[in-house]
Scaffold this active site. Structure first.
Site, PDB file in Angstrom:
ATOM      1  N   LYS A  55       0.073   4.253  -0.353  1.00 25.78           N
ATOM      2  CA  LYS A  55      -0.580   5.450   0.209  1.00 25.78           C
ATOM      3  C   LYS A  55      -0.333   6.651  -0.714  1.00 25.78           C
ATOM      4  O   LYS A  55      -0.371   6.486  -1.927  1.00 25.78           O
ATOM      5  CB  LYS A  55      -0.109   5.674   1.653  1.00 25.78           C
ATOM      6  CG  LYS A  55      -0.307   4.408   2.505  1.00 25.78           C
ATOM      7  CD  LYS A  55      -0.077   4.617   3.967  1.00 25.78           C
ATOM      8  CE  LYS A  55      -0.248   3.280   4.694  1.00 25.78           C
ATOM      9  NZ  LYS A  55      -0.202   3.411   6.144  1.00 25.78           N
TER      10      LYS A  55
ATOM     11  N   GLU B 198      -5.704  -4.947  10.858  1.00 24.50           N
ATOM     12  CA  GLU B 198      -4.688  -3.910  11.041  1.00 24.50           C
ATOM     13  C   GLU B 198      -4.991  -3.120  12.309  1.00 24.50           C
ATOM     14  O   GLU B 198      -5.777  -2.164  12.272  1.00 24.50           O
ATOM     15  CB  GLU B 198      -4.704  -2.938   9.851  1.00 24.50           C
ATOM     16  CG  GLU B 198      -4.374  -3.575   8.525  1.00 24.50           C
ATOM     17  CD  GLU B 198      -3.767  -2.557   7.569  1.00 24.50           C
ATOM     18  OE1 GLU B 198      -2.651  -2.807   7.115  1.00 24.50           O
ATOM     19  OE2 GLU B 198      -4.390  -1.527   7.301  1.00 24.50           O
TER      20      GLU B 198
ATOM     21  N   ASN C  99       0.868  -1.183   0.000  1.00 19.41           N
ATOM     22  CA  ASN C  99       0.000   0.000   0.000  1.00 19.41           C
ATOM     23  C   ASN C  99       0.903   1.231   0.000  1.00 19.41           C
ATOM     24  O   ASN C  99       1.478   1.587   1.023  1.00 19.41           O
ATOM     25  CB  ASN C  99      -0.898  -0.033   1.253  1.00 19.41           C
ATOM     26  CG  ASN C  99      -1.755   1.210   1.373  1.00 19.41           C
ATOM     27  OD1 ASN C  99      -1.823   2.020   0.451  1.00 19.41           O
ATOM     28  ND2 ASN C  99      -2.410   1.365   2.517  1.00 19.41           N
TER      29      ASN C  99
ATOM     30  N   GLU D 263      -6.929   4.888   7.677  1.00 23.21           N
ATOM     31  CA  GLU D 263      -6.688   6.297   7.314  1.00 23.21           C
ATOM     32  C   GLU D 263      -7.906   6.891   6.617  1.00 23.21           C
ATOM     33  O   GLU D 263      -8.210   8.073   6.782  1.00 23.21           O
ATOM     34  CB  GLU D 263      -5.422   6.402   6.448  1.00 23.21           C
ATOM     35  CG  GLU D 263      -4.178   6.221   7.309  1.00 23.21           C
ATOM     36  CD  GLU D 263      -3.001   5.593   6.599  1.00 23.21           C
ATOM     37  OE1 GLU D 263      -2.960   5.564   5.361  1.00 23.21           O
ATOM     38  OE2 GLU D 263      -2.096   5.089   7.313  1.00 23.21           O
TER      39      GLU D 263
ATOM     40  N   SER E 286       3.129  -2.205  10.588  1.00 25.62           N
ATOM     41  CA  SER E 286       4.562  -2.280  10.907  1.00 25.62           C
ATOM     42  C   SER E 286       5.218  -3.605  10.519  1.00 25.62           C
ATOM     43  O   SER E 286       6.129  -4.070  11.208  1.00 25.62           O
ATOM     44  CB  SER E 286       4.795  -1.973  12.396  1.00 25.62           C
ATOM     45  OG  SER E 286       4.405  -0.647  12.680  1.00 25.62           O
TER      46      SER E 286
ATOM     47  N   HIS F  33      -9.696   1.217   4.927  1.00 28.96           N
ATOM     48  CA  HIS F  33      -8.403   1.428   5.601  1.00 28.96           C
ATOM     49  C   HIS F  33      -8.599   2.449   6.730  1.00 28.96           C
ATOM     50  O   HIS F  33      -9.366   3.396   6.588  1.00 28.96           O
ATOM     51  CB  HIS F  33      -7.354   1.933   4.603  1.00 28.96           C
ATOM     52  CG  HIS F  33      -5.979   1.925   5.178  1.00 28.96           C
ATOM     53  ND1 HIS F  33      -5.528   2.928   6.006  1.00 28.96           N
ATOM     54  CD2 HIS F  33      -4.976   1.031   5.081  1.00 28.96           C
ATOM     55  CE1 HIS F  33      -4.297   2.640   6.388  1.00 28.96           C
ATOM     56  NE2 HIS F  33      -3.938   1.502   5.841  1.00 28.96           N
TER      57      HIS F  33
ATOM     58  N   GLY G 117       2.284   2.102  11.032  1.00 25.01           N
ATOM     59  CA  GLY G 117       3.326   3.122  10.948  1.00 25.01           C
ATOM     60  C   GLY G 117       4.026   3.423  12.261  1.00 25.01           C
ATOM     61  O   GLY G 117       4.791   4.383  12.342  1.00 25.01           O
TER      62      GLY G 117
HETATM   63  P1  PGA Z   1       2.582   0.219   7.838  1.00 26.36           P
HETATM   64  O1  PGA Z   1       1.118   0.468   7.207  1.00 26.36           O
HETATM   65  O2  PGA Z   1       3.103  -1.051   7.227  1.00 26.36           O
HETATM   66  O3  PGA Z   1       3.353   1.432   7.448  1.00 26.36           O
HETATM   67  O4  PGA Z   1       2.387   0.084   9.321  1.00 26.36           O
HETATM   68  C1  PGA Z   1       0.227  -0.596   7.013  1.00 26.36           C
HETATM   69  C2  PGA Z   1      -1.039  -0.077   6.383  1.00 26.36           C
HETATM   70  O5  PGA Z   1      -1.408   1.076   6.631  1.00 26.36           O
HETATM   71  O6  PGA Z   1      -1.696  -0.797   5.618  1.00 26.36           O
END
Ligand code: PGA
Length: 242
Positions: free
Chosen positions: A9, A161, A7, A93, A204, A91, A167
């Protein structure tokens, strides 16, 4: 079968895409059909070209409507017009930065419930819920009000998640992830409309922790954010499932 999803983003450029595919292909040891890339939508056609249709290209989001006054949105019909038949939905976000409620996500899942389309549907608890040991309740409630409330058959990868793991460099233990995945699987198998293709972990995931997690029978794949931006790192992560 897809096992690892990148992803990107809000990252990328045409130069980035070209370099990324070069780095990824050089370092990946496995079956390209086990990989999906979710670039910003504007780069979907370029990524399709660069992947020679061997790697699945995934949207990061879709709107539940088409042909409507909704400036800035992208419809499932538009994705399919580009031969893109896969999208992340829900997601965290999108939920938290863009105000997507459970009702909005349910409508998106309903829209994605088509024989020739697959959703990567994301769920997860926040830190306060995790610390209060409410993760199982929160996940059950999310599933009830979103995925289980749609009445059409849907092809779905479930991405667990935890919001606090995205992150942050912090992860639940392997055992906690396994217990949650088994809980999710139990719930999903009670619904005949759901064609469950796999349960992914996201939050992560890196080159350093991927091997241990990929060895678990309860973890079918990864959704990777930050560590997917480097083609070589992502190749190593994706190779852990090869
Ligand atoms: P990350 O994000 O691997 O940076 O923790 C995962 C995600 O948002 O799908």
């Amino acid at each position: 079968m897809i096992r690892t999803v990148a992803n990107w983003k809000l990252n990328g450029s045409r130069t980035f895409c070209k370099q990324w595919f070069k780095d990824f292909i050089t370092h990946f040891a496995g079956d390209l059909s086990s990989v999906a890339i979710a670039p910003p939508a504007i780069y979907i056609p370029l990524c399709k070209e660069l992947s020679a249709d061997e790697i699945s290209i995934c949207a990061q989001n879709l709107d539940s409507l088409h042909g409507a006054a909704r400036t800035g949105e992208i419809s499932l019909e538009m994705l399919q017009d580009l031969n893109c038949n896969l999208s992340i939905i829900g997601h965290s976000e999108r939920r938290h930065l863009f105000g997507e409620t459970s009702n909005i996500i349910r409508d998106k899942l309903l829209k994605a419930a088509k024989p020739d389309f697959t959703a990567i549907y994301c769920i997860g608890e926040n830190l306060a819920e995790y610390e209060a040991k409410l993760s199982f309740e929160v996940i059950s409630e999310q599933l009830n009000s979103e995925l289980f409330s749609i009445s059409k058959r849907i092809n779905v990868f479930l991405a667990y998640e935890p919001i606090w793991a995205i992150g942050s460099g912090k992860l639940p233990s392997k055992n906690e992830i396994e217990l949650m995945h088994l809980h999710i699987k139990d719930l999903l198998l009670q619904h005949k409309n759901i064609n469950l293709l796999g349960i992914f972990y996201g939050g992560s995931v890196t080159e350093d922790n991927c091997i241990e997690l990929s060895q678990s029978d309860a973890i079918d794949g990864f959704l990777v954010g930050g560590a997917s931006l480097n083609g070589k790192s992502f190749a190593k992560i994706a190779s852990s499932f090869a």
